[in-house]
Design a protein around this motif. Structure first.
Motif, PDB file in Angstrom:
ATOM      1  N   PRO A 152       8.230  52.787  10.842  1.00  0.00           N
ATOM      2  CA  PRO A 152       7.062  51.964  10.536  1.00  0.00           C
ATOM      3  C   PRO A 152       6.590  52.097   9.097  1.00  0.00           C
ATOM      4  O   PRO A 152       6.229  51.129   8.451  1.00  0.00           O
ATOM      5  CB  PRO A 152       5.996  52.483  11.521  1.00  0.00           C
ATOM      6  N   SER A 153       6.577  53.329   8.555  1.00  0.00           N
ATOM      7  CA  SER A 153       6.107  53.507   7.181  1.00  0.00           C
ATOM      8  C   SER A 153       7.090  52.920   6.186  1.00  0.00           C
ATOM      9  O   SER A 153       6.697  52.410   5.134  1.00  0.00           O
ATOM     10  CB  SER A 153       5.873  54.992   6.884  1.00  0.00           C
ATOM     11  N   VAL A 154       8.383  52.986   6.503  1.00  0.00           N
ATOM     12  CA  VAL A 154       9.383  52.392   5.623  1.00  0.00           C
ATOM     13  C   VAL A 154       9.198  50.890   5.565  1.00  0.00           C
ATOM     14  O   VAL A 154       9.259  50.273   4.511  1.00  0.00           O
ATOM     15  CB  VAL A 154      10.810  52.740   6.121  1.00  0.00           C
ATOM     16  N   ASN A 155       8.937  50.275   6.729  1.00  0.00           N
ATOM     17  CA  ASN A 155       8.758  48.822   6.768  1.00  0.00           C
ATOM     18  C   ASN A 155       7.613  48.383   5.879  1.00  0.00           C
ATOM     19  O   ASN A 155       7.695  47.373   5.196  1.00  0.00           O
ATOM     20  CB  ASN A 155       8.498  48.370   8.207  1.00  0.00           C
ATOM     21  N   LYS A 156       6.532  49.126   5.881  1.00  0.00           N
ATOM     22  CA  LYS A 156       5.359  48.722   5.097  1.00  0.00           C
ATOM     23  C   LYS A 156       5.633  48.769   3.609  1.00  0.00           C
ATOM     24  O   LYS A 156       5.124  47.948   2.860  1.00  0.00           O
ATOM     25  CB  LYS A 156       4.160  49.620   5.441  1.00  0.00           C
TER      26      LYS A 156
ATOM     27  N   ASN B  33      -1.640  32.121   0.248  1.00  0.00           N
ATOM     28  CA  ASN B  33      -1.158  33.392  -0.290  1.00  0.00           C
ATOM     29  C   ASN B  33      -1.403  34.535   0.693  1.00  0.00           C
ATOM     30  O   ASN B  33      -0.548  35.424   0.852  1.00  0.00           O
ATOM     31  CB  ASN B  33      -1.855  33.686  -1.619  1.00  0.00           C
ATOM     32  N   ASP B  34      -2.571  34.514   1.363  1.00  0.00           N
ATOM     33  CA  ASP B  34      -2.855  35.537   2.377  1.00  0.00           C
ATOM     34  C   ASP B  34      -1.826  35.471   3.500  1.00  0.00           C
ATOM     35  O   ASP B  34      -1.312  36.496   3.957  1.00  0.00           O
ATOM     36  CB  ASP B  34      -4.260  35.335   2.957  1.00  0.00           C
ATOM     37  N   THR B  35      -1.535  34.243   3.942  1.00  0.00           N
ATOM     38  CA  THR B  35      -0.572  34.059   5.023  1.00  0.00           C
ATOM     39  C   THR B  35       0.803  34.580   4.627  1.00  0.00           C
ATOM     40  O   THR B  35       1.493  35.232   5.420  1.00  0.00           O
ATOM     41  CB  THR B  35      -0.463  32.568   5.398  1.00  0.00           C
ATOM     42  N   GLU B  36       1.178  34.327   3.379  1.00  0.00           N
ATOM     43  CA  GLU B  36       2.469  34.800   2.888  1.00  0.00           C
ATOM     44  C   GLU B  36       2.525  36.321   2.866  1.00  0.00           C
ATOM     45  O   GLU B  36       3.539  36.929   3.242  1.00  0.00           O
ATOM     46  CB  GLU B  36       2.728  34.238   1.493  1.00  0.00           C
ATOM     47  N   GLU B  37       1.422  36.948   2.424  1.00  0.00           N
ATOM     48  CA  GLU B  37       1.390  38.409   2.358  1.00  0.00           C
ATOM     49  C   GLU B  37       1.421  39.035   3.746  1.00  0.00           C
ATOM     50  O   GLU B  37       2.043  40.082   3.955  1.00  0.00           O
ATOM     51  CB  GLU B  37       0.151  38.859   1.585  1.00  0.00           C
ATOM     52  N   ILE B  38       0.740  38.381   4.697  1.00  0.00           N
ATOM     53  CA  ILE B  38       0.787  38.875   6.079  1.00  0.00           C
ATOM     54  C   ILE B  38       2.200  38.735   6.622  1.00  0.00           C
ATOM     55  O   ILE B  38       2.729  39.626   7.291  1.00  0.00           O
ATOM     56  CB  ILE B  38      -0.209  38.099   6.968  1.00  0.00           C
ATOM     57  N   SER B  39       2.818  37.600   6.309  1.00  0.00           N
ATOM     58  CA  SER B  39       4.169  37.330   6.794  1.00  0.00           C
ATOM     59  C   SER B  39       5.175  38.335   6.246  1.00  0.00           C
ATOM     60  O   SER B  39       6.172  38.653   6.907  1.00  0.00           O
ATOM     61  CB  SER B  39       4.586  35.907   6.406  1.00  0.00           C
ATOM     62  N   GLU B  40       4.923  38.853   5.031  1.00  0.00           N
ATOM     63  CA  GLU B  40       5.803  39.875   4.464  1.00  0.00           C
ATOM     64  C   GLU B  40       5.860  41.096   5.370  1.00  0.00           C
ATOM     65  O   GLU B  40       6.903  41.759   5.485  1.00  0.00           O
ATOM     66  CB  GLU B  40       5.296  40.302   3.083  1.00  0.00           C
ATOM     67  N   ARG B  41       4.739  41.387   5.980  1.00  0.00           N
ATOM     68  CA  ARG B  41       4.672  42.551   6.866  1.00  0.00           C
ATOM     69  C   ARG B  41       5.101  42.190   8.288  1.00  0.00           C
ATOM     70  O   ARG B  41       5.767  42.964   8.968  1.00  0.00           O
ATOM     71  CB  ARG B  41       3.240  43.111   6.881  1.00  0.00           C
ATOM     72  N   ASN B  42       4.661  40.989   8.753  1.00  0.00           N
ATOM     73  CA  ASN B  42       4.945  40.601  10.132  1.00  0.00           C
ATOM     74  C   ASN B  42       4.788  39.092  10.261  1.00  0.00           C
ATOM     75  O   ASN B  42       3.668  38.586  10.329  1.00  0.00           O
ATOM     76  CB  ASN B  42       3.995  41.330  11.087  1.00  0.00           C
ATOM     77  N   SER B  43       5.882  38.374  10.288  1.00  0.00           N
ATOM     78  CA  SER B  43       5.839  36.910  10.323  1.00  0.00           C
ATOM     79  C   SER B  43       5.207  36.385  11.611  1.00  0.00           C
ATOM     80  O   SER B  43       4.537  35.350  11.607  1.00  0.00           O
ATOM     81  CB  SER B  43       7.248  36.328  10.155  1.00  0.00           C
TER      82      SER B  43
END
Length: 281
Positions: free
Chosen positions: A20-24, A78-88
């Protein structure tokens, strides 16, 4: 062969534990305290809008709809894109949940139980998004929370200015003037109240400045409830609260001395020039 398996098993266990920490850190960039505070403020405003829509439904469905319509304004592409980077999946579910809430008011008056369920859905998905989007150390960081207080005060100024008619809301022509004033009035009251709640959570003990800040926040709330002139509200924020936030939490905020009187609350964005060391507390 048995020796290889012997060494591989502990390695696999270790990789699962740190996964999990690696993914972030790998799947998306690490956000600064400033960025985290700005995002958390948006989250607070989404919760405020949805809860106000729920509260107003039985009294004024038009006012409730106005709050519901503003939900999606707080989340940008941009917020949606940043959230998607973590979890689409979460990015998609958040957008769908906010859209679903607004659409509930388009075909008539929804039931109270329906809206209550949808508010619960929003709260649940936001909790997942926050955990995915922001590292735990920043979620628990006092300085980040103090920056959220500052940004909520900016939201308070912005909505208060619109409620008094000092500034115009974007797409104002689409809204009834009385509805716009009423909805922004409830927004600014809820925003300052949330700022007070967060401060009470992080207030340092036995600190004269922190006592003064708490008193000043309550004074601001009282002035807003009594519909004091905008300049008076703006002066309290810029000349009193910003100074105390800087003093107590070392935020390095710009103390602008009331420049928001004409702009009606760009404090939320310009106040985003937060200190450079906010993530170290």
């Amino acid at each position: 062969m048995f020796k290889v398996q012997y060494y591989l098993i502990p390695l696999l266990v270790l990789l699962i534990m740190i996964g999990p920490s690696v993914n972030k850190s790998v799947l998306g960039h690490t956000f600064s305290g400033d960025e985290s505070a700005s995002f958390l403020t948006k989250v607070e405003m989404i919760k405020i809008e949805s809860q106000l829509a729920e509260e107003q439904l039985s009294n004024n469905v038009t006012l409730a709809k106005d709050h519901a319509d503003r939900l999606s304004e707080h989340i940008t592409a941009n917020d949606t894109e940043e959230i998607s980077e973590r979890n689409s999946r979460l990015a998609t579910e958040l957008n769908n949940t906010l859209t679903d809430f607004s659409n509930a008011f388009e075909t008539g008056t929804p039931s109270q139980s329906e809206i209550t369920d949808k508010v619960t859905n929003i709260t649940d998905i936001i909790a997942e998004v926050v955990n995915a989007r922001i590292d735990e150390e920043q979620l628990n960081n006092v300085t980040v929370k103090a920056l959220v207080i500052n940004d909520l005060l900016g939201e308070t100024l912005e909505h208060y200015g619109i409620a008094l008619g000092n500034t115009e809301e974007e797409h104002e022509s689409e809204h009834d003037e009385n509805v716009t004033s009423s909805s922004h009035s409830t927004d600014n009251q809820a925003a300052v109240l949330r700022a007070i709640e967060i401060f009470n959570e992080i207030m340092p003990d036995s600190n004269t400045n922190s006592t003064e800040l708490g008193d000043s926040l309550n004074t601001l709330k009282g002035k807003i409830d009594n519909k004091a002139p905008f300049d008076e509200i703006d002066t309290i924020v810029d000349e009193k609260l910003t100074s105390l936030l800087n003093s107590i939490f070392n935020l390095n905020l710009a103390e602008e001395g009331g420049e928001h009187a004409e702009e009606g609350g760009e404090h939320a964005e310009e106040g985003g020039e937060h200190g450079e060391d906010e993530s170290n507390t």
